[in-house]
Design a protein around this motif. Structure first.
Motif, PDB file in Angstrom:
ATOM      1  N   ARG A  57      17.399  12.699 -33.252  1.00 38.03           N
ATOM      2  CA  ARG A  57      16.855  11.399 -32.379  1.00 38.03           C
ATOM      3  C   ARG A  57      15.576  11.549 -31.932  1.00 38.03           C
ATOM      4  NH1 ARG A  57      19.285   6.985 -30.379  1.00 38.03           N
ATOM      5  NH2 ARG A  57      21.502   7.915 -30.509  1.00 38.03           N
ATOM      6  N   LEU A  58      14.648  10.687 -32.014  1.00 34.70           N
ATOM      7  CA  LEU A  58      13.051  10.778 -31.432  1.00 34.70           C
ATOM      8  C   LEU A  58      12.913  10.162 -30.218  1.00 34.70           C
ATOM      9  CD1 LEU A  58      12.700  11.964 -34.354  1.00 34.70           C
ATOM     10  CD2 LEU A  58      10.486  11.373 -34.049  1.00 34.70           C
ATOM     11  N   TYR A  59      12.346  10.618 -29.266  1.00 36.14           N
ATOM     12  CA  TYR A  59      12.051   9.819 -28.139  1.00 36.14           C
ATOM     13  C   TYR A  59      10.503   9.678 -27.944  1.00 36.14           C
ATOM     14  CZ  TYR A  59      16.805   9.990 -26.112  1.00 36.14           C
ATOM     15  OH  TYR A  59      18.148   9.830 -25.776  1.00 36.14           O
ATOM     16  N   LEU A  60      10.037   8.594 -27.492  1.00 33.87           N
ATOM     17  CA  LEU A  60       8.578   8.535 -26.952  1.00 33.87           C
ATOM     18  C   LEU A  60       8.404   8.800 -25.540  1.00 33.87           C
ATOM     19  CD1 LEU A  60       5.518   7.499 -27.061  1.00 33.87           C
ATOM     20  CD2 LEU A  60       6.552   5.123 -26.897  1.00 33.87           C
ATOM     21  N   ARG A  61       7.791   9.769 -25.248  1.00 29.79           N
ATOM     22  CA  ARG A  61       7.542  10.054 -23.741  1.00 29.79           C
ATOM     23  C   ARG A  61       6.575   9.158 -23.052  1.00 29.79           C
ATOM     24  NH1 ARG A  61      11.682  13.451 -23.156  1.00 29.79           N
ATOM     25  NH2 ARG A  61      11.336  15.767 -23.430  1.00 29.79           N
ATOM     26  N   LEU A  62       7.221   8.252 -22.327  1.00 27.59           N
ATOM     27  CA  LEU A  62       6.276   7.105 -21.917  1.00 27.59           C
ATOM     28  C   LEU A  62       5.404   7.415 -20.478  1.00 27.59           C
ATOM     29  CD1 LEU A  62       8.942   4.302 -21.535  1.00 27.59           C
ATOM     30  CD2 LEU A  62       7.251   4.671 -23.111  1.00 27.59           C
ATOM     31  N   CYS A 152      10.243  12.868 -12.397  1.00 30.90           N
ATOM     32  CA  CYS A 152      10.662  11.592 -13.302  1.00 30.90           C
ATOM     33  C   CYS A 152      10.128  11.744 -14.619  1.00 30.90           C
ATOM     34  CB  CYS A 152      10.786  10.169 -12.605  1.00 30.90           C
ATOM     35  SG  CYS A 152      11.466   9.166 -13.740  1.00 30.90           S
ATOM     36  N   GLN A 153      10.968  11.679 -15.609  1.00 33.83           N
ATOM     37  CA  GLN A 153      10.284  11.490 -16.989  1.00 33.83           C
ATOM     38  C   GLN A 153      10.972  10.329 -17.682  1.00 33.83           C
ATOM     39  OE1 GLN A 153      11.024  14.719 -20.197  1.00 33.83           O
ATOM     40  NE2 GLN A 153       8.940  14.933 -19.987  1.00 33.83           N
ATOM     41  N   LEU A 154      10.090   9.407 -18.038  1.00 34.87           N
ATOM     42  CA  LEU A 154      10.603   8.207 -18.678  1.00 34.87           C
ATOM     43  C   LEU A 154      10.456   8.241 -20.098  1.00 34.87           C
ATOM     44  CD1 LEU A 154       9.151   5.340 -16.345  1.00 34.87           C
ATOM     45  CD2 LEU A 154      11.448   6.317 -16.286  1.00 34.87           C
ATOM     46  N   SER A 155      11.391   7.836 -20.692  1.00 32.99           N
ATOM     47  CA  SER A 155      11.369   8.292 -22.393  1.00 32.99           C
ATOM     48  C   SER A 155      12.180   7.122 -22.968  1.00 32.99           C
ATOM     49  CB  SER A 155      12.254   9.632 -22.902  1.00 32.99           C
ATOM     50  OG  SER A 155      11.507  10.713 -22.020  1.00 32.99           O
ATOM     51  N   LEU A 156      11.700   6.546 -23.979  1.00 36.93           N
ATOM     52  CA  LEU A 156      12.246   5.556 -24.914  1.00 36.93           C
ATOM     53  C   LEU A 156      12.499   5.950 -26.221  1.00 36.93           C
ATOM     54  CD1 LEU A 156      12.736   2.625 -24.649  1.00 36.93           C
ATOM     55  CD2 LEU A 156      10.498   2.105 -25.777  1.00 36.93           C
ATOM     56  N   ASP A 157      13.948   5.639 -26.677  1.00 34.62           N
ATOM     57  CA  ASP A 157      14.401   6.086 -27.776  1.00 34.62           C
ATOM     58  C   ASP A 157      14.015   5.147 -29.010  1.00 34.62           C
ATOM     59  OD1 ASP A 157      16.311   6.882 -29.772  1.00 34.62           O
ATOM     60  OD2 ASP A 157      17.398   5.045 -29.544  1.00 34.62           O
ATOM     61  N   ALA A 158      13.367   6.128 -29.980  1.00 31.38           N
ATOM     62  CA  ALA A 158      12.687   5.403 -30.899  1.00 31.38           C
ATOM     63  C   ALA A 158      13.602   5.189 -32.275  1.00 31.38           C
ATOM     64  CB  ALA A 158      11.444   6.369 -31.663  1.00 31.38           C
ATOM     65  N   SER A 159      14.517   5.827 -32.233  1.00 28.27           N
ATOM     66  CA  SER A 159      15.666   5.986 -33.478  1.00 28.27           C
ATOM     67  C   SER A 159      16.572   4.744 -33.528  1.00 28.27           C
ATOM     68  CB  SER A 159      16.204   7.167 -33.430  1.00 28.27           C
ATOM     69  OG  SER A 159      15.390   8.398 -33.639  1.00 28.27           O
ATOM     70  N   GLY A 160      17.119   4.559 -32.492  1.00 26.21           N
ATOM     71  CA  GLY A 160      18.199   3.384 -32.595  1.00 26.21           C
ATOM     72  C   GLY A 160      19.552   4.315 -32.997  1.00 26.21           C
ATOM     73  N   ALA A 227      14.626   1.649 -34.024  1.00 25.62           N
ATOM     74  CA  ALA A 227      14.525   1.027 -32.727  1.00 25.62           C
ATOM     75  C   ALA A 227      13.087   0.700 -32.401  1.00 25.62           C
ATOM     76  CB  ALA A 227      15.073   1.861 -31.704  1.00 25.62           C
ATOM     77  N   PHE A 228      12.271   1.568 -33.012  1.00 32.51           N
ATOM     78  CA  PHE A 228      10.742   1.043 -32.900  1.00 32.51           C
ATOM     79  C   PHE A 228      10.442   0.198 -33.563  1.00 32.51           C
ATOM     80  CE2 PHE A 228      10.573   4.277 -36.370  1.00 32.51           C
ATOM     81  CZ  PHE A 228       9.473   3.754 -37.105  1.00 32.51           C
ATOM     82  N   HIS A 229      11.144  -0.456 -34.916  1.00 38.94           N
ATOM     83  CA  HIS A 229      10.746  -1.602 -35.602  1.00 38.94           C
ATOM     84  C   HIS A 229      10.532  -2.825 -34.740  1.00 38.94           C
ATOM     85  CE1 HIS A 229      11.757   0.278 -39.569  1.00 38.94           C
ATOM     86  NE2 HIS A 229      10.832   0.768 -39.098  1.00 38.94           N
TER      87      HIS A 229
END
Length: 378
Positions: A57-62, A152-160, A227-229
């Motif tokens: 899985r890949l996450y974007l660090r927000l 706090c670290q906010l991360s958004l899943d890029a993979s789905g 997911a990033f699509h």
């Protein structure tokens, strides 16, 4: 412009993942237990999702900030520019995690982040907010709010879906190995892409299809979306260019190079169907056969790789002896000049007077502690 990302892998395979991230252009790479953090441009980020074989899985660090109480968590989450990534057409599932911090109530962490996002859109921007869902569902964006030692670290899943779900395995058998793990073991074993590969207990053909894709240079993300699509800043022309260049690097394999055997006819049928769905029928061959009958299917020397039955399945496959013991004997007797990679429970140490075994690594497979052994003739 670069952003920070985190790629997850099975603990023990961080080096393989870091090497792959480096190969697609990642920078400032840092290995952590179970993953790799790195900087990337949009192109490199797209390539990492499309081409890296060992990431789950890949996450974007927000964003990252101090949060010692809920008002601070709310205020700092609300200030982030969520509209760059999400809109009213998106659904968002938020998971809160709190450890060694003032904030440890996971549900309230998630609720606070949800309120902040909602009010960022509705009050600050005067526009509809994304729909916050209470359970993860298909198509929903996955946002992780992790608080550790009051950071706090906010991360958004890029993979789905997990990246091991390549899209070709529609037929499964008992205890399949994950595609990402199979790829990592093949890399770790140093398998030569132009030499034969044999899996004598092939199951649903995970090792062989992954190897065929590696040999043909087919990107592991070629049959799926991500997911990033569905992010607001997704750049379709750039993605199309990444895909086009990835496909141009592919090569045809028009002769059989990958052989799978299994005593279970249902496994053989599943393997054949999966290879066909993966577009690898021309270079794979599957037969029903017990491991006690194994002989080289090719005059060209190559490698055997196997994830034999263990745990509750230890005695299956060749009578009262464990299948791996029979395999070791067959390898010693009939595969002079070949190499073998073997996944076994950590309490088993293989030995044979004609073979030299090397413990290559330790990891968890299906919740079981295992070791990966490499073997060759003395």
């Amino acid at each position: 412009m670069t952003q920070r990302y985190f790629a997850i892998t099975a603990p023990g395979f961080e080096k393989q993942l870091a090497d792959e991230i480096d190969a697609v252009g990642g920078r400032k790479i840092e290995k952590h237990t179970g993953g790799v953090e790195f900087d990337a441009t949009n192109r490199v980020f797209y390539r990492a999702n499309y081409e890296v074989r060992t990431a789950n899985r890949l996450y974007l660090r927000l964003d990252e900030f101090r949060a010692r109480d809920f008002p601070e968590l709310y205020r700092k989450t609300r200030r982030f520019g969520w509209e760059r990534l999400l809109g009213e057409e998106n659904k968002v599932y938020i998971k809160g995690v709190g450890r060694k911090s003032h904030l440890i109530h996971t549900d309230r962490i998630a609720e606070t982040v949800a309120d902040a996002i909602r009010e960022h859109f509705e009050e600050d921007l005067k526009r509809p907010a994304p729909t916050i869902v209470e359970e993860q569902e298909e198509g929903a964006q996955y946002l992780l709010a992790r608080i550790h030692e009051d950071r706090c670290q906010l991360s958004l899943d890029a993979s789905g879906e997990h990246l091991y779900k390549r899209g070709w395995r529609q037929e499964a058998v008992e205890a399949p190995i994950r595609e990402t793990l199979a790829a990592a073991l093949l890399i770790r074993a140093g398998w030569n892409h132009r030499k034969p590969l044999v899996d004598p207990m092939c199951g649903s053909a995970t090792f062989l299809v992954e190897a065929a894709w590696m040999a043909s240079k087919r990107p592991p993300g070629d049959m799926r979306d991500f997911a990033f699509h569905r992010w607001k800043n997704f750049r379709q022309p750039l993605w199309d260019d990444v895909v086009e260049k990835g496909r141009r690097r592919m090569r045809e394999i028009d002769e059989v190079q990958f052989w799978g055997f299994d005593a279970n006819p249902e496994a053989v049928d599943a393997a054949q169907k999966n290879a066909e769905l993966a577009g690898m029928s021309a270079c794979t061959e599957f037969r029903q056969a017990d491991v006690a009958e194994l002989t080289p299917p090719s005059e060209k020397r190559g490698m055997i790789i196997a994830n034999p039955p263990y745990g509750e399945r230890l005695e299956e496959g060749s009578g009262p002896r464990a299948a791996w013991e029979t395999l070791v004997d067959r390898f010693a007797e009939h595969f002079k000049g070949w190499r073998m990679g073997l996944v076994l429970p950590s309490d088993i140490t293989p030995s044979h007077d004609r073979l030299k075994f090397k413990e290559e690594m330790r990891f968890q497979n299906g919740g079981i502690a295992v070791k990966f052994w490499l073997a060759r003739h003395r």
